[in-house]
Design a protein around this motif. Structure first.
Motif, PDB file in Angstrom:
ATOM      1  N   LEU A 132       0.816  -1.224   0.000  1.00 32.15           N
ATOM      2  CA  LEU A 132       0.000   0.000   0.000  1.00 32.15           C
ATOM      3  C   LEU A 132       0.850   1.274   0.000  1.00 32.15           C
ATOM      4  N   PHE A 133       1.870   1.302   0.825  1.00 28.97           N
ATOM      5  CA  PHE A 133       2.741   2.489   0.898  1.00 28.97           C
ATOM      6  C   PHE A 133       4.145   2.173   0.408  1.00 28.97           C
ATOM      7  N   MET A 160      -6.363 -10.387   2.561  1.00 27.36           N
ATOM      8  CA  MET A 160      -5.858  -9.004   2.580  1.00 27.36           C
ATOM      9  C   MET A 160      -4.337  -9.002   2.442  1.00 27.36           C
ATOM     10  N   LEU A 169      -1.895  -6.988   4.215  1.00 24.04           N
ATOM     11  CA  LEU A 169      -1.785  -6.037   5.326  1.00 24.04           C
ATOM     12  C   LEU A 169      -0.395  -5.434   5.394  1.00 24.04           C
ATOM     13  N   VAL A 170      -0.352  -4.110   5.566  1.00 23.68           N
ATOM     14  CA  VAL A 170       0.917  -3.422   5.787  1.00 23.68           C
ATOM     15  C   VAL A 170       0.792  -2.571   7.041  1.00 23.68           C
ATOM     16  N   GLN A 171       1.897  -1.919   7.436  1.00 27.16           N
ATOM     17  CA  GLN A 171       1.976  -1.121   8.663  1.00 27.16           C
ATOM     18  C   GLN A 171       2.025  -2.058   9.871  1.00 27.16           C
ATOM     19  N   ALA A 222      -0.813  -2.092  12.357  1.00 28.83           N
ATOM     20  CA  ALA A 222      -2.075  -2.588  11.801  1.00 28.83           C
ATOM     21  C   ALA A 222      -2.052  -4.113  11.761  1.00 28.83           C
ATOM     22  N   TYR A 237      -4.373  -6.598  14.061  1.00 29.19           N
ATOM     23  CA  TYR A 237      -5.281  -7.559  13.428  1.00 29.19           C
ATOM     24  C   TYR A 237      -5.073  -8.954  14.012  1.00 29.19           C
ATOM     25  N   LEU A 248     -12.780  -3.035  26.445  1.00 23.39           N
ATOM     26  CA  LEU A 248     -12.102  -1.830  25.967  1.00 23.39           C
ATOM     27  C   LEU A 248     -11.056  -1.319  26.954  1.00 23.39           C
ATOM     28  N   ALA A 251      -7.143  -0.908  26.437  1.00 31.38           N
ATOM     29  CA  ALA A 251      -6.456   0.380  26.621  1.00 31.38           C
ATOM     30  C   ALA A 251      -5.154   0.174  27.401  1.00 31.38           C
ATOM     31  N   TYR A 278      -8.461   4.080  21.955  1.00 27.66           N
ATOM     32  CA  TYR A 278      -9.524   3.980  22.965  1.00 27.66           C
ATOM     33  C   TYR A 278     -10.703   4.862  22.582  1.00 27.66           C
ATOM     34  N   ALA A 301     -12.547   3.536  19.456  1.00 32.43           N
ATOM     35  CA  ALA A 301     -13.380   2.363  19.723  1.00 32.43           C
ATOM     36  C   ALA A 301     -14.604   2.763  20.542  1.00 32.43           C
ATOM     37  N   TYR A 333     -14.227   3.193  14.691  1.00 32.13           N
ATOM     38  CA  TYR A 333     -13.178   2.239  14.354  1.00 32.13           C
ATOM     39  C   TYR A 333     -13.701   1.167  13.400  1.00 32.13           C
ATOM     40  N   LEU A 367     -13.595  -6.446  12.185  1.00 34.12           N
ATOM     41  CA  LEU A 367     -12.142  -6.556  12.246  1.00 34.12           C
ATOM     42  C   LEU A 367     -11.467  -6.118  10.941  1.00 34.12           C
ATOM     43  N   LYS A 368     -12.116  -6.442   9.811  1.00 37.55           N
ATOM     44  CA  LYS A 368     -11.497  -6.095   8.535  1.00 37.55           C
ATOM     45  C   LYS A 368     -11.504  -4.586   8.296  1.00 37.55           C
ATOM     46  N   ARG A 405     -11.504  -2.429  10.648  1.00 42.03           N
ATOM     47  CA  ARG A 405     -10.521  -1.941  11.604  1.00 42.03           C
ATOM     48  C   ARG A 405      -9.108  -2.036  11.039  1.00 42.03           C
ATOM     49  N   ALA A 406      -8.837  -3.160  10.353  1.00 37.26           N
ATOM     50  CA  ALA A 406      -7.511  -3.350   9.752  1.00 37.26           C
ATOM     51  C   ALA A 406      -7.240  -2.269   8.703  1.00 37.26           C
ATOM     52  N   ASP A 412      -6.572   0.983  10.497  1.00 37.54           N
ATOM     53  CA  ASP A 412      -5.226   0.966  11.078  1.00 37.54           C
ATOM     54  C   ASP A 412      -4.154   1.193  10.014  1.00 37.54           C
ATOM     55  N   MET A 413      -4.350   0.601   8.844  1.00 35.88           N
ATOM     56  CA  MET A 413      -3.354   0.779   7.778  1.00 35.88           C
ATOM     57  C   MET A 413      -3.323   2.232   7.321  1.00 35.88           C
ATOM     58  N   TYR A 414      -4.504   2.784   7.061  1.00 34.35           N
ATOM     59  CA  TYR A 414      -4.550   4.166   6.573  1.00 34.35           C
ATOM     60  C   TYR A 414      -3.994   5.128   7.617  1.00 34.35           C
ATOM     61  N   GLY A 466      -1.852   4.408   9.903  1.00 34.94           N
ATOM     62  CA  GLY A 466      -0.400   4.194   9.951  1.00 34.94           C
ATOM     63  C   GLY A 466       0.309   5.052   8.927  1.00 34.94           C
TER      64      GLY A 466
END
Lengths: 221, 203
Positions: A51-52, A63, A65-67, A70, A74, A86, A90, B48, B51, B56, B60-61, B63-64, B67-69, B71
């Motif tokens: 992706l980057f 998928m 997955l990068v980063q 992330a 996952y 939660l 945290a 936190y 979520a 978020y 899960l997908k 969320r992934a 998280d990537m974007y 990042g």
């Protein structure tokens, strides 16, 4: 397609090692595709897999997955290594971010120029023994439980063990003032999936040697 | 989502961006007292909040993806975080570096995401953390080069759209808790309080 996660990185620890630890701790088998020359990286970049334009990259569940964070998030969430709610999450996230900070210091030691190495070493040892390890020693002392958060194994425990072992490679007696961390280390190392990962022949990578640094730089720069 | 909570969320969010906490990873911690916790570590705090306020994604997908974007925009904003602490000469070098990375590595990715799915938001069909974070990154890079979005029509539309969400619009107005571009006084204060960042180099 085997259905196993496939890791794309060079054959070394770097930013992929934490991912390997999490998968191993969760008992998930994975495959690895190693970048050995610059062309291996450019091929991945050209076919739109990154992706980057960067690795680590993990192919899993349809998928790419990068980063690092992330990917780690996952895996940790999928395999229930993130606490039960939660608030536990945290706490885990706070601990883990501190660990990433220290990990970054340890990881970047080997690429420091010769005239900066001594200072970097002193700084990283100071941070380990005065900023980070005391926090986790206190967490364990205050609640008296076996795991850092919520009395069950989480990514915080796995990542702390990874960090302790890496720090010990630089200074074998670094846990001298931390009796609870010493016991923690023994306890977590004994968890069957982790014990297996710590044995020779596993996919855990050795520390990068000075000789290999030049080779890695050539692939990435 | 209830407007008051939204407002508090967005306000807290953008406040926690690079303006308020000088460095994400050098151990210079901001701290947020929230829900009976004293939270540290920017990313932990943001996760936190995201979520808690349903920013978020729905599974899960999603969320992934978020998280990537995030990042990516984090990495981009990381190049800008150190900017105020650089020498005048290094600032010019760094400005060019930031713009180059933004226009060749990061902005094209988000431009393509928006173009490919044609939706208003980066992930799923609702506003998420990824959208706020990208808006913040865009605004910060524009402070370094005001026409940096000229090759990115989707991002221009995105910027206008997200900026006009009522709570974000309010946050972008003078008098809000959004912090201004760091100036010499900011640099001097951070150095004095944290006793670091005296010798920062460009990328």
């Amino acid at each position: 397609m085997s259905g196993k996660p496939k890791l794309h990185y060079f054959n070394g620890r770097g930013r992929m090692e934490t991912i390997r630890w999490l998968l191993a701790a969760a008992g998930v088998e994975f495959e690895e595709s190693y970048l050995e020359k610059k062309e291996d990286l450019t091929k991945l970049q050209k076919d739109g897999s990154l992706l980057f334009q960067q690795v680590p990259m993990v192919e899993m569940d349809g998928m790419k997955l990068v980063q690092t964070r992330a990917i780690a998030n996952y895996i940790a969430t999928k395999y229930n290594l993130c606490g039960k709610d939660l608030k536990e999450r945290a706490l885990i996230d706070m601990y883990v971010e501190g660990m990433f900070d220290l990990n970054e210091l340890l990881m970047t030691y080997v690429i420091q120029p010769a005239d900066k190495k001594e200072q970097h070493f002193a700084n990283m040892m100071d941070k380990a023994t005065n900023r980070y390890f005391p926090v986790f020693e206190k967490v364990l002392k205050d609640h008296g439980k076996d795991f850092l958060v919520g009395n069950q194994l989480s990514r915080a425990d796995v990542q702390l063990l990874e960090l302790i072992l890496m720090a010990e490679e630089f200074k074998p007696d670094i846990l001298a003032q931390f009796p609870l961390l010493q016991r923690f280390k023994a306890r977590i190392s004994n968890i069957p999936t982790i014990k297996k990962f710590l044995q020779p022949g596993s996919q855990r990578k050795p520390p990068v040697r000075e000789e290999d640094v030049a080779k890695v730089i050539k692939i990435f720069y | 989502m209830e407007e008051a909570r939204w407002n508090r969320f967005v306000g807290c969010w953008l406040q926690l961006g690079s303006r308020w906490i000088p460095a994400v990873s050098a151990g210079a911690h901001g701290m947020v007292e929230i829900d009976g916790m004293k939270m540290v570590q920017t990313r932990a705090i943001l996760s936190y909040i995201a979520a808690k306020y349903n920013l978020y994604g729905k599974d899960l997908k999603e969320r992934a993806l978020i998280d990537m974007y995030v990042g990516g925009t984090d990495d981009l904003m990381g190049f800008i975080l150190m900017f105020p602490f650089l020498s005048v000469e290094d600032k010019e070098k760094q400005r060019a570096f930031i713009v180059q990375k933004a226009t060749s590595r990061y902005f094209p990715v988000y431009e393509k995401v928006l173009k490919d799915h044609g939706q208003d938001f980066l992930v799923g069909s609702n506003f998420t953390w990824a959208d706020v974070h990208l808006l913040e990154a865009i605004l910060m890079v524009e402070e370094k080069k005001s026409d940096v979005l000229s090759g990115f029509p989707q991002l221009q539309a995105f910027k206008a759209r997200i900026s006009s969400i009522p709570t974000i619009k309010k946050f972008l107005e003078p008098g809000s808790q959004r912090k201004p571009v760091p100036d010499d006084k900011y640099v001097e204060t951070v150095r004095r309080v944290l006793r670091m960042y005296y010798d920062v180099k460009a990328n």
